[in-house]
Write a protein that holds these residues in place. Structure first.
Motif, PDB file in Angstrom:
ATOM      1  N   TRP A 160      -3.160 -10.777  -3.808  1.00 42.87           N
ATOM      2  CA  TRP A 160      -4.321 -11.086  -2.982  1.00 42.87           C
ATOM      3  C   TRP A 160      -5.234  -9.876  -2.768  1.00 42.87           C
ATOM      4  O   TRP A 160      -6.451 -10.023  -2.686  1.00 42.87           O
ATOM      5  N   LEU A 161      -4.632  -8.700  -2.665  1.00 45.78           N
ATOM      6  CA  LEU A 161      -5.383  -7.503  -2.305  1.00 45.78           C
ATOM      7  C   LEU A 161      -5.134  -6.389  -3.307  1.00 45.78           C
ATOM      8  O   LEU A 161      -4.193  -6.461  -4.109  1.00 45.78           O
ATOM      9  N   ASN A 162      -5.957  -5.354  -3.246  1.00 46.46           N
ATOM     10  CA  ASN A 162      -5.827  -4.230  -4.169  1.00 46.46           C
ATOM     11  C   ASN A 162      -4.663  -3.330  -3.758  1.00 46.46           C
ATOM     12  O   ASN A 162      -4.477  -3.035  -2.578  1.00 46.46           O
ATOM     13  N   ALA A 163      -3.900  -2.886  -4.741  1.00 44.82           N
ATOM     14  CA  ALA A 163      -2.763  -2.001  -4.461  1.00 44.82           C
ATOM     15  C   ALA A 163      -3.216  -0.562  -4.279  1.00 44.82           C
ATOM     16  O   ALA A 163      -2.687   0.166  -3.438  1.00 44.82           O
ATOM     17  N   THR A 164      -4.180  -0.137  -5.070  1.00 46.85           N
ATOM     18  CA  THR A 164      -4.665   1.247  -5.011  1.00 46.85           C
ATOM     19  C   THR A 164      -6.166   1.262  -5.222  1.00 46.85           C
ATOM     20  O   THR A 164      -6.773   0.269  -5.645  1.00 46.85           O
ATOM     21  N   GLY A 165      -6.755   2.440  -4.949  1.00 45.89           N
ATOM     22  CA  GLY A 165      -8.166   2.640  -5.208  1.00 45.89           C
ATOM     23  C   GLY A 165      -9.050   2.242  -4.035  1.00 45.89           C
ATOM     24  O   GLY A 165      -8.589   1.662  -3.044  1.00 45.89           O
ATOM     25  N   VAL A 180      -9.515  -1.907   1.590  1.00 47.61           N
ATOM     26  CA  VAL A 180      -9.196  -1.260   2.873  1.00 47.61           C
ATOM     27  C   VAL A 180      -8.282  -2.093   3.761  1.00 47.61           C
ATOM     28  O   VAL A 180      -7.757  -1.581   4.753  1.00 47.61           O
ATOM     29  N   THR A 181      -8.067  -3.367   3.427  1.00 49.27           N
ATOM     30  CA  THR A 181      -7.278  -4.241   4.308  1.00 49.27           C
ATOM     31  C   THR A 181      -5.853  -3.735   4.482  1.00 49.27           C
ATOM     32  O   THR A 181      -5.354  -3.606   5.611  1.00 49.27           O
ATOM     33  N   LEU A 182      -5.169  -3.462   3.387  1.00 52.60           N
ATOM     34  CA  LEU A 182      -3.775  -3.006   3.481  1.00 52.60           C
ATOM     35  C   LEU A 182      -3.654  -1.646   4.167  1.00 52.60           C
ATOM     36  O   LEU A 182      -2.776  -1.465   5.021  1.00 52.60           O
TER      37      LEU A 182
END
Length: 313
Positions: A160-165, A180-182
């Motif tokens: 669902w969301l980006n792991a890095t970057g 930025v969510t995680l």
């Protein structure tokens, strides 16, 4: 109020000067052979000596401090010893990334912690016990473990969301939100626990006051009593702990940015400290101290706005 603001600003300038002075002597007095570290082990001693002279490392530390302070007053914090990039440019280009995460964390923390704290204080029972357990876990579990868990579940497993970057807000709002969510959630857990406990205690104390019983006797609804009157009077301790959390989150961002490979101030802090890039480290210290002064003043003004009893004439 004007006098109060001027006094706090002057105190902030004194604090900034003290922090910068102490940091400078701690860093530069025990700097070691920075020139050798910059040029590498294969460089000749003559080349190393020439580099040390160019950097001013052969001068007495008090002379270097005087020169640095004079330049800093005029807005020049020097340049990186490794990249020659101006310190101000290196920090400001990354500060926005870190602040977007920290401010998002503060907003999320304030909203969720207020809801949890008021609910626990108002209803007690299982809500109160649950908050106690969750708070202990939130404070006990390291932020980097929470970050790794969130990446594993929401980025790798669910996708669902980006792991890095990091994706800049101006490039794509959706991409920025995913990047930025995680990190925001990972930083928020511990902060929520501390702020929610403070809100709970302050609201419970306020609800025991005689004026609350008077408001209820007048037929004012319980929701209005709690959210308009009690919460406003209990806002002082909550805002104070939130301000402290803001400062702490700047430090916590170092680890979280490393886990999520975000090019913020935390990443450059780790790199500069590892390399011994003292101008960058000093610049980060100055910027952070200035930010703390601004945040403390802002919280004082906000508290005076929210709670009229603490306003200064």
């Amino acid at each position: 109020m004007i006098r109060f603001i001027i006094t706090r600003l002057l105190n902030g300038v004194v604090l900034l000067f003290a922090v910068a002075t102490i940091a400078f002597f701690l860093l530069y007095w025990g700097a070691g052979d920075i020139a050798r570290q910059i040029l590498g082990a294969s460089a000749s001693q003559e080349t190393v000596d020439l580099k040390a002279e160019q950097l001013g490392l052969n001068e007495p530390v008090f002379s270097r401090y005087g020169e640095w302070l004079s330049n800093a007053i005029h807005g020049d914090l020097g340049a990186s010893w490794f990249t020659n990039q101006p310190v101000t440019e290196a920090i400001t280009s990354r500060m926005g990334v870190t602040l977007s995460i920290v401010i998002g964390t503060v907003i999320l923390t304030a909203i969720v912690a207020t809801i949890l704290g008021v609910s626990a204080a108002r209803y007690g029972g299982w809500r109160d016990r649950t908050l106690q357990v969750v708070s202990i876990l939130g404070l006990a579990i390291p932020g980097f473990l929470i970050a790794i868990f969130l990446v594993r579940i929401f980025a790798i497993e669910l996708g669902w969301l980006n792991a890095t970057g990091y994706i800049d807000f101006t490039d794509s709002f959706t991409g920025w939100l995913k990047s930025v969510t995680l990190p925001i959630i990972a930083l928020s857990i511990g902060a929520m626990a501390a702020v929610a406990q403070q809100v709970r205690g302050a609201v419970k104390d306020a609800m025991r006051q005689d004026w609350v019983r008077t408001l209820r006797s007048r037929g004012i609804s319980e929701n209005r009593v709690v959210y308009k009157h009690v919460l406003r009077n209990a806002s002082g301790p909550a805002l104070a702990i939130l301000a402290l959390q803001f400062v702490g989150l700047l430090g916590g961002a170092v680890i979280v940015e490393k886990v999520f490979a975000i090019p913020g101030i935390g990443q450059i802090s780790v790199t500069a400290t590892t390399q011994g890039d003292l101008p960058i480290v000093m610049g980060i210290v100055v910027f952070t101290a200035a930010l703390v002064v601004v945040i403390n003043l802002s919280i004082d003004l906000l508290l005076g706005f929210v709670n009229p009893k603490v306003r200064l004439s």
